[in-house]
Structure formats: structure tokens, C-alpha cells
Design a protein around this motif. Structure first.
Motif, mmCIF file in Angstrom:
data_model
loop_
_atom_site.group_PDB
_atom_site.id
_atom_site.type_symbol
_atom_site.label_atom_id
_atom_site.label_comp_id
_atom_site.label_asym_id
_atom_site.label_seq_id
_atom_site.Cartn_x
_atom_site.Cartn_y
_atom_site.Cartn_z
ATOM 1 N N THR A 1 2.166 14.651 1.860
ATOM 2 C CA THR A 1 1.049 14.612 1.229
ATOM 3 C C THR A 1 0.253 13.456 1.205
ATOM 4 O O THR A 1 -0.959 13.180 0.717
ATOM 5 N N ALA A 2 0.696 12.357 1.947
ATOM 6 C CA ALA A 2 -0.041 11.176 2.268
ATOM 7 C C ALA A 2 0.244 10.640 3.693
ATOM 8 O O ALA A 2 1.238 10.965 4.313
ATOM 9 N N ILE A 3 -0.831 9.936 4.117
ATOM 10 C CA ILE A 3 -0.917 9.371 5.357
ATOM 11 C C ILE A 3 -1.246 7.971 5.612
ATOM 12 O O ILE A 3 -2.098 7.401 4.969
ATOM 13 N N PHE A 4 -0.430 7.125 6.333
ATOM 14 C CA PHE A 4 -0.630 5.844 6.417
ATOM 15 C C PHE A 4 -0.896 5.632 7.938
ATOM 16 O O PHE A 4 -0.022 5.937 8.788
ATOM 17 N N SER A 5 -2.088 5.174 7.887
ATOM 18 C CA SER A 5 -2.796 5.076 9.430
ATOM 19 C C SER A 5 -2.925 3.707 9.724
ATOM 20 O O SER A 5 -3.354 3.055 9.108
ATOM 21 N N PHE B 1 -4.989 15.722 1.635
ATOM 22 C CA PHE B 1 -4.345 14.665 2.024
ATOM 23 C C PHE B 1 -4.616 13.151 1.337
ATOM 24 O O PHE B 1 -5.835 12.971 1.371
ATOM 25 N N SER B 2 -3.804 12.428 0.948
ATOM 26 C CA SER B 2 -4.129 11.046 0.386
ATOM 27 C C SER B 2 -4.212 10.328 1.972
ATOM 28 O O SER B 2 -3.486 10.538 2.714
ATOM 29 N N ILE B 3 -4.936 9.169 1.978
ATOM 30 C CA ILE B 3 -4.927 8.447 3.149
ATOM 31 C C ILE B 3 -5.067 6.948 3.003
ATOM 32 O O ILE B 3 -5.938 6.554 2.248
ATOM 33 N N VAL B 4 -4.314 6.236 3.717
ATOM 34 C CA VAL B 4 -4.827 4.656 3.573
ATOM 35 C C VAL B 4 -4.768 4.245 4.956
ATOM 36 O O VAL B 4 -3.881 4.676 6.009
ATOM 37 N N VAL C 1 0.973 -0.985 -0.075
ATOM 38 C CA VAL C 1 -0.037 -0.133 -0.200
ATOM 39 C C VAL C 1 0.855 1.539 -0.053
ATOM 40 O O VAL C 1 0.532 2.406 -0.554
ATOM 41 N N VAL C 2 2.050 1.138 0.838
ATOM 42 C CA VAL C 2 2.887 2.296 0.820
ATOM 43 C C VAL C 2 3.660 2.582 -0.825
ATOM 44 O O VAL C 2 3.637 3.664 -1.187
ATOM 45 N N GLN C 3 3.784 1.428 -1.162
ATOM 46 C CA GLN C 3 4.369 1.327 -2.540
ATOM 47 C C GLN C 3 3.464 1.691 -3.716
ATOM 48 O O GLN C 3 3.822 2.554 -4.545
ATOM 49 N N HIS C 4 2.256 1.661 -3.308
ATOM 50 C CA HIS C 4 0.984 2.153 -4.109
ATOM 51 C C HIS C 4 0.997 3.736 -4.103
ATOM 52 O O HIS C 4 1.071 4.467 -4.911
#
Lengths: 365, 365
Positions: free
Chosen positions: A269-273, A297-300, A195-198
Motif C-alpha cells: 500500500t506504500a512505497i519507499f523510494s 499508493f502512498s509514496i515517500v 519516515v517508514v515509522q510514519h
DNA sequence: TAATTTTGAACAAACGATTGTTCAAATATA
DNA sequence: TATATTTGAACAATCGTTTGTTCAAAATTA
């Protein structure tokens, strides 16, 4: 139908009309039943446990006993039985927070399996405290449960090691890599990496991670995937972007505030929660600040929920097989409790795969 | 420290070095402790239960016993104790579905109260089946729980009436108006009325209701409020707009499909959904059909959730005090279990107020 | 010193079930 | 008929506690 009563025999007709019938309705124990039917407790016990024939109790006697038991709506006192048999047909289930749907879902399947196998289940909420976790274990041991399933808080393990020496035990969700206690959880490394790779493939290079409790196995696995993805893409890991310290909504809220407060140039710019609860807190923070997903923010998020696809922006999530974990955990415990297998049972941990759900919460830069 | 052992006395130094010390570490029962310390089980029992002085056990003896117990890490077998005392310090908690966050939240507080009062709690999931509910009750009775809290499926009550004659019992969420069993739930009539009234004030006259299980108390209360609001505004109740038959996501989904399929002229403009799970199903259906809230349908839902404000359109909801219900239920049960009060305790049902949360899911026509 | 009271802990039954063993009555065998 | 065998169920101990009662030894009193 005839019932013997010390030196006397009465027929069914008399019986029903007599006081004995009333007594029967009140019969709660083997002793009561013995007094009323005239047979001894051992005879009744053996009959009702289905080993009457083996002990040469006549068909006739057995029939009478079974009828009387039915009439009395008799059932055994499982406590007394457990005392005698040294097996209570109960297990304990300790979770950090049963109101958290993650654990509730697991509880649902643990309960179902337990029910199916005739086990009763003691629910203990450790309230996210190792102290309560310990006292819950004591409580369960005093109640002589046959086995325990624990979703550990995850910081201490000595008490669990000690417990495992005395009682069948399975850890769920979090475990201790260096310690030899059977566990079942999900392999969070792989999909964290993916998902981070994505995110990176969508142009994000400044990716924050809102974590839960540090040094718990789940947290470590997720961060391992996160770091590996960064590394494989030649992005330096920035400790300042690893934020937070608990799997709570409050932590998500605060971490998001912190992120919002960062200077625009350095802002991720993105967050991995790392959990759905954290994500809810973060979303609340963003909503209050008037920020949008994925525009700002993008978020996963870890942990798929029924509502994940229905949120303001449908969330990209990593789903864990909670139900399967619950089922598997009980089965592993059952194997340990099964004294036959127990001898040379060498259980290891089980890592189940997670599932990725790509949705709209990621913006391509 | 000296320990007596049949006609022999050894000092502490010898003791620690001796085999007795090892034995002590293995002591699991009063009998073990008695053999090792040389005192009888009754003396030890009384001492450890804090009634030693009352029975004239010398300070010296008590001290020795307490030390030995600590050394042995001794704890009582609660099953044996329960057998003897006819009080197990356990309760049962039966819910239709523990994976439903509504019940999980309640469970959380029931568990907390129970823990606080030294009670252990058996969790039973009745799987939305009255049959399982009944067998769960049997299971709990065999285990001699001191009391039971049930969130009934809600269709049958005879077994509960029978149970209440034998065991302290509190019903939660659903109850039976015509039956005299203590209960705690929320008064859903008032806010149902208010929220439908609100819809009407916004110009809606064609309001569908997606209901749960018919003739359950909660369903009835909510519909009562709904109907009253219609009536007070001179809107005829249309049975065709009362849709559905269970508190499930599937029911919500199907009901929404049905609504979508209605001819445009007759289509409701607003929907009153009787549970959050139903709402999720309906939302899924609308999302799939490309329909928007509140543009295409206004919607209000029972049961506030953490995510209610964060959904695609923040939902107007009626929140129930789940936690308070859990706490209150345990306290009411405790009152029943308290044999002192039990005598002339005349408990009635408790109706707690709900809370309205107005959000963007309602469009003014 | 003898009789009485107090002290301190042991003894034994009970809670409700299970199980190895015993034993009389019924049946089979010699 | 006398003996051996089988049948059927009772007997008794046990699981780990609790609790009413007993009873010897120590302390007090007369």
C-alpha cells in the motif's frame, strides 16, 4: 619611468614611442618581460610574487616591473608554475552523473569553494561506471591535481585506497564503512526510520522499497532504517518487497510495473523510494497505468527537489544537505592539502543530518 | 631481460632481486626511469610515445623500456608535457549555474565528448555574474587551456571578443547576433510562435510573458516569437504583460504575485514562461494562493524537464536539445583547436530546433 | 684492409617559472 | 684612504617533457 636595456637607458617618452611599447603589449612570459624591461626573470618573478622587498629589490625597480606587467596584461603560466612548485592549485571532482541534479548541486558548491580558495576544478563524469571512475583518477593524477573529491560508484574500493596513499582524497555521498578514507555524506538511517515509522503509524504494513545499487553505503543506510522501523513494529521484512537495483529512472519505472503486477491482496500500500530519479520513473509508470497517489499508493521518496512540492501529489521526501556536503567536502580536502596540518591530521567521516518534508503523498488507511 | 646500468649489465633474475626493482616501483618521471633502466630520457620518451621505431630505437630496447614503464606504473606528467608541447589537452567550460539542470545536462555531454577525445575539462561556474565570468576566463587562460566553451551571462561581450582572438571559443545557449563568434543554441523563435499561436487558438487573447534577462539572445528570440504570434492575430502587444527580469525562481514567484494582483478584468488568462526555473517559482506562487492550472491560468513553459509531465498539471513545454547542444559545442571547439583545419575555418552559429510538448496546462476558453 | 653507410642511442636546448647563491657596486665604518 | 658592510640584481640550477642534432659502434661496401 626609465627602463634599462643592455647598456642603454631610455626615458618614458621615448619608451612609449618606441618599439618596446609594442613589444610589451605582446609580452607573454617572464622572459619576454625580462628582455623588454632589462631586468632578469628572477627579479621580475620575485617582484610580481610580492617577495621583492624580502629579496632587496628596490622600490624603484619594483614599481617599474609592476607597471610593465600591468601594461603587458601579464599573467603567469600556471602550468609552468605548477611544474616548478609541485603544486598546481587544481583539484579533481568525480561524479557518477553530472546531469543528475543531486550531483550538480554538490558540484555547484564544490566549485564555489574551490573558486574562493583559488583552486581550479577538473570535472570528471564517471558515467556510473567503475572503469571510467578509475580512468578519471588516472587522468587527474597525470595532471598532478593537489586533491580529489570522488562520489564513488560504490562497488569497488581498492583503487580508492591506493589513490588515498598518494593524493589527498575525500569521498562524498557513498563511502566504505570498513575503509579508512575521509568522507562526508548524510546520515540516512535516522530519517529513513522515521519516515517508514510514519507510514506504519498511518496504518501501512505492506511497504515496498525500491532500492538503488545494492551494497552501496547509501542504499544500505536507507534500508537499515527501513528494516529497523519494520522490526520495531513487529512487521516481518519481506525480501519480495525490496525491489530494484540501480539509482535510475528506468529502475523506478520497472519496479513500479512489478508492483502494479502483484496480486491485489499482496500488493504493497506504500512505497519507499530510495532516490528522486527512481521516484520519477515510478510516477511515470503509475501515471501511465492511471493510478493515483496517494489513493492507490502512498509514496515517500529520498532526495528533495525544487519540484517535489509541485508534483501532481506533493511528495513526502527526505532531503539531503547536498550543498553543505559539497562545501564540507572541499574544506576537508583543503585541510588535507594544507601541508602544515597534513602531518598529524586524522580525519574521519562526517555524517550530516537529513531533513524530512511531510506532504500529501501519504494516505491514512 | 637485461638492463644496462653504467658499465654494468645484470640479468632479469638479479634485477628482480635487486634494489633496482624497488626503485622501479618508485619511478615517477622519465629521469627516474632513465636512471634505472640505463637509457636516456629521450629514448624512453620516444619509445613510450610510439615513435621509437621512427627514431631507430631497437625492438629490444623498446621492449625493455615498455616493460619497465609498465612495472613502474609510469605515466607522464601532463603539465610538463603541456608546457613543452604548448598544448594541454584541456578545455574550459563556463556556465552561469551548474546546479541548474539545463546547464548540468549540457555539461554532461560536453564532458562526455571531451573525455572521448582525451581532453580534461575545467568547470567554472560564473554564478550569473559577468565579473566572475571574466575572472573565470582569466583563470582558464593562465592554465593554458586549448579552448573554451562559454554559456555567457549575456550582457557584455567585449571580453569574449577579445578572448576569441586568442583562444578557440564557442558560445552556447546565449550569443551575440552582431558579433562574429561561433555559437550553438536552439532556435527558440519558431516554437515560441507556435505555442503562443496555440494559446490564441484556444481562445486566449490576454497572454502574459514572464521573461528572463532582457536583451539576452534567448530572451529576445522567445519574445520575438511571442510578439509575432500576437501580431499575426491582431492582438496588440501590451508591455504591462511582459514581466520579470531574470531566469530565477524568485523572479517567477514575484511575477506570478504581480499577475495575481491584477484586477480580474485585466488579468491574463494565460502565461508564457521563458524558463523552467521561472515556471517553478510561478507555480509555487499559484499553489500558495490556492490557484489551479489550468482552471485559473493556462501556462506554457520553456525548457522540458523530467518532471514536466508529472507536475500537478502536466505542463506544456518547449524543450531545447541540451545534450545535442553540448555535443555540438565540443565538436565545433575541436574543429577550431585542430590546427590543420583552423587556417581557413569559417564557423558560423548553429541554431538547433526545439521541440513542443503539448500537455494539460492549457484550458480552452 | 680501408672507406663508407647504417644503426642506435646519447646530448643538449627548450618550454615558463622559482629560488639558493654569487657578485659587483654603493655605502658605511675605521 | 683602506676596509667592511649593505644593497641590488644577476646567475644558474631545477621542475618533467620533447626533439633536433651529434656521434660512436656496427655493418656494409669497395
Amino acid at each position: 619611468m626609465k627602463f634599462k636595456r643592455k647598456n642603454a637607458t631610455i626615458n618614458h617618452y621615448d619608451f612609449v614611442l618606441s618599439q618596446y611599447y609594442m613589444e610589451l603589449k605582446e609580452a607573454k612570459t617572464l622572459k619576454d618581460l625580462a628582455k623588454i624591461t632589462g631586468f632578469t626573470e628572477s627579479t621580475i618573478s620575485r617582484t610580481l610574487n610580492g617577495i621583492g622587498t624580502k629579496y632587496r629589490i628596490s622600490k624603484d625597480t619594483q614599481k617599474k616591473i609592476i607597471e610593465a606587467a600591468k601594461e603587458a596584461d601579464f599573467s603567469f603560466n600556471e602550468n609552468a608554475r605548477g611544474l616548478r612548485l609541485k603544486k598546481t592549485l587544481t583539484i579533481g571532482f568525480i561524479v557518477p552523473d553530472i546531469s543528475n541534479s543531486f550531483f550538480a548541486k554538490m558540484a555547484s558548491l564544490v566549485e564555489r569553494e574551490a573558486r574562493f580558495h583559488k583552486y581550479a576544478i577538473f570535472l570528471c563524469d564517471s558515467d556510473n561506471s567503475t572503469e571510467v571512475e578509475k580512468s578519471s583518477i588516472t587522468l587527474l593524477q597525470k595532471r598532478k591535481v593537489d586533491g580529489i573529491i570522488v562520489c564513488p560508484i560504490g562497488l569497488e574500493s581498492e583503487h580508492l585506497v591506493k589513490l588515498y596513499k598518494e593524493t589527498p582524497l575525500v569521498l562524498v555521498d557513498r563511502y566504505f564503512p570498513q575503509i579508512d578514507i575521509p568522507f562526508v555524506t548524510s546520515n540516512d538511517v535516522l530519517d529513513s526510520y522515521k519516515v517508514v515509522q510514519h507510514l506504519i503509524s498511518k496504518g501501512h504494513r505492506n511497504i515496498a522499497c525500491i532500492q538503488g545499487v545494492e551494497h552501496t553505503s547509501q542504499n544500505d543506510m536507507r534500508i537499515e532504517g527501513y528494516k529497523k522501523a519494520l522490526k520495531d513494529n513487529d512487521i516481518a521484512f519481506d525480501p519480495k518487497l525490496l525491489i530494484g537495483n540501480s539509482f535510475s529512472e528506468e529502475n523506478g519505472y520497472n519496479a513500479a510495473q512489478q508492483i502494479i503486477g502483484m496480486p491485489k491482496t499482496k500488493r504493497p500500500t506504500a512505497i519507499f523510494s530510495l532516490s528522486s530519479i527512481i521516484t520519477l520513473g515510478a510516477l511515470k509508470s503509475f501515471t501511465e497505468a492511471g493510478l493515483k497517489i496517494p489513493e492507490d499508493f502512498s509514496i515517500v521518496s529520498f532526495d528533495e527537489q525544487e519540484y517535489s512540492a509541485l508534483l501532481a501529489t506533493p511528495l513526502t521526501t527526505i532531503g539531503q544537505p547536498k550543498e553543505e556536503m559539497g562545501t564540507k567536502a572541499f574544506k576537508m580536502l583543503l585541510d588535507q592539502m594544507d601541508s602544515e596540518k597534513k602531518k598529524n591530521l586524522k580525519q574521519k567521516g562526517v555524517l550530516l543530518p537529513t531533513q524530512l518534508n511531510f506532504r500529501d503523498s501519504i494516505k491514512a488507511l
